[in-house]
Design a protein around this motif. Structure first.
Motif, short mmCIF file in Angstrom:
data_model
loop_
_atom_site.label_atom_id
_atom_site.label_comp_id
_atom_site.label_asym_id
_atom_site.label_seq_id
_atom_site.Cartn_x
_atom_site.Cartn_y
_atom_site.Cartn_z
N MET A 69 0.84 -1.19 0.00
CA MET A 69 0.00 0.00 0.00
C MET A 69 0.89 1.25 0.00
SD MET A 69 -2.88 1.19 2.79
CE MET A 69 -3.11 -0.50 3.26
N ASN A 70 0.52 2.25 -0.78
CA ASN A 70 1.24 3.52 -0.81
C ASN A 70 0.54 4.52 0.11
OD1 ASN A 70 3.12 2.65 -2.79
ND2 ASN A 70 1.64 3.10 -4.41
N ILE A 71 1.24 4.93 1.15
CA ILE A 71 0.68 5.83 2.16
C ILE A 71 1.48 7.14 2.16
CG2 ILE A 71 0.20 6.15 4.61
CD1 ILE A 71 0.20 3.06 4.83
N THR A 72 0.77 8.25 2.24
CA THR A 72 1.41 9.56 2.44
C THR A 72 0.97 10.11 3.79
OG1 THR A 72 1.47 10.01 0.06
CG2 THR A 72 1.72 11.89 1.55
N VAL A 73 1.93 10.47 4.63
CA VAL A 73 1.65 11.06 5.94
C VAL A 73 1.90 12.56 5.83
CG1 VAL A 73 2.17 11.04 8.40
CG2 VAL A 73 2.37 8.93 7.07
N TRP A 74 0.83 13.35 5.99
CA TRP A 74 0.95 14.81 5.89
C TRP A 74 0.89 15.43 7.29
CZ3 TRP A 74 -1.25 19.47 7.09
CH2 TRP A 74 -0.81 20.58 6.36
N ASN A 75 1.79 16.36 7.53
CA ASN A 75 1.86 17.05 8.82
C ASN A 75 2.25 18.49 8.55
OD1 ASN A 75 2.29 17.80 11.51
ND2 ASN A 75 4.33 16.86 11.59
N GLU A 76 1.58 19.43 9.22
CA GLU A 76 1.97 20.82 9.01
C GLU A 76 3.38 21.10 9.53
OE1 GLU A 76 -1.22 22.88 10.98
OE2 GLU A 76 -0.09 23.07 12.82
N TYR A 77 3.86 20.36 10.52
CA TYR A 77 5.26 20.40 10.97
C TYR A 77 5.68 21.81 11.40
CZ TYR A 77 10.18 18.84 11.02
OH TYR A 77 11.47 18.52 11.39
N ARG A 78 4.89 22.39 12.28
CA ARG A 78 5.21 23.71 12.81
C ARG A 78 5.55 23.65 14.31
NH1 ARG A 78 3.13 27.90 9.62
NH2 ARG A 78 3.94 27.56 7.51
N HIS A 79 4.69 22.96 15.08
CA HIS A 79 4.93 22.88 16.53
C HIS A 79 6.32 22.31 16.83
CE1 HIS A 79 0.88 23.92 17.88
NE2 HIS A 79 0.41 23.17 16.91
N GLU A 80 6.71 21.29 16.07
CA GLU A 80 8.00 20.63 16.32
C GLU A 80 9.17 21.57 16.12
OE1 GLU A 80 5.36 17.52 14.17
OE2 GLU A 80 5.58 19.69 14.27
N LYS A 81 9.00 22.60 15.30
CA LYS A 81 10.07 23.56 15.03
C LYS A 81 10.04 24.74 15.99
CE LYS A 81 10.03 22.68 10.03
NZ LYS A 81 9.78 23.30 8.70
N GLU A 82 8.89 25.00 16.60
CA GLU A 82 8.71 26.23 17.38
C GLU A 82 8.55 26.02 18.88
OE1 GLU A 82 5.30 28.00 15.55
OE2 GLU A 82 6.24 28.14 13.57
N ASN A 83 8.17 24.83 19.31
CA ASN A 83 7.90 24.56 20.72
C ASN A 83 8.89 23.51 21.22
OD1 ASN A 83 6.90 23.69 23.21
ND2 ASN A 83 4.76 23.91 22.61
#
Length: 239
Positions: free
Chosen positions: A1-15
């Motif tokens: 199965m081809n899965i794409t995991v989408w994350n805005e990836y902001r909290h990890e950079k700022e908090n």
């Protein structure tokens, strides 16, 4: 199965708190346990070109997992519409935690998707209400998370086609924390846990539910229907 995991990836950079828990991003942790399960997994984030969701990426995605929170409004309208269209065409969608407010989920639900919330280290007990459903495979009567953000009813979504989990929180609230929907040829699973300041996605039972949800959401050859003016398939007798 081809899965794409989408994350805005902001909290990890700022908090720093979130950075300590998910140093490479929530998407990296989710992709990791799905890869261990044998899937072909890609990741995409908000700040990539086209948010990492090009026409080619979407066309080759069987199931898309979506996590967002603080930057829903930054998702471009045409990208959200493209994701919606792919779901209607048959791509599975797993919507996690605060992605209930994402443009994609709200477009597909047609409601505000609003709810009550509280950050107070509530214990969450998530009860299985459909033990025969494949999404609950490997889970007992309930799963428990020591600390999580509270979500409470009323949850402004359409009546779920299937209700899988109901959560109880230490502060007294309850919430429909696992629900499925069908839109067009696509299947959608909303799963509540996953606030960024808690290590929820390392929880093995949470991981199991996500793996089950991905498997359930995959399109297994649903026929494509033809719409519009149609020629008869039988001879029409003269009147």
């Amino acid at each position: 199965m081809n899965i794409t995991v989408w994350n805005e990836y902001r909290h990890e950079k700022e908090n720093p708190v979130v950075t300590d828990i998910y140093p490479e991003g929530i998407h990296h942790v989710i992709a990791g346990f799905l890869e261990e399960a044998g899937h072909n997994v890609k990741t995409a984030t908000l700040d990539e070109e086209h948010h990492g969701l090009t026409e080619e990426v979407l066309a080759n995605t069987d199931v898309l997992i979506w996590w967002g929170h603080k930057a829903h409004d930054e998702v471009e309208e045409d990208i959200a519409e493209a994701v919606k269209q792919r779901v209607l065409e048959g791509m599975g969608l797993v919507v996690l935690h605060s992605a209930h407010f994402s443009k994609v989920f709200r477009k597909l639900m047609g409601t505000t998707c609003d709810l009550k919330w509280r950050e107070a280290d509530d214990r969450e007990r998530m009860w299985v209400v459909d033990p025969a459903h494949p999404i609950t495979e490997g889970i007992g009567q309930y799963l428990e998370i020591e600390k999580e953000e509270m979500y409470g009813e009323h949850f402004d979504i359409p009546t779920p086609e299937e209700l899988i989990f109901i959560s109880w929180f230490e502060g007294g609230e309850v919430f429909r924390s696992g629900a499925t929907f069908k839109r067009g040829r696509g299947k959608i699973f909303y799963f509540r846990p996953g606030h960024e300041t808690y290590p929820t996605y390392y929880n093995k039972e949470v991981q199991q539910v996500i793996q089950n949800g991905v498997k359930w959401a995959q399109n297994e050859g649903t026929p494509k229907h033809v719409y519009g003016n149609a020629q008869p398939i039988e001879n029409i007798s003269e009147k």
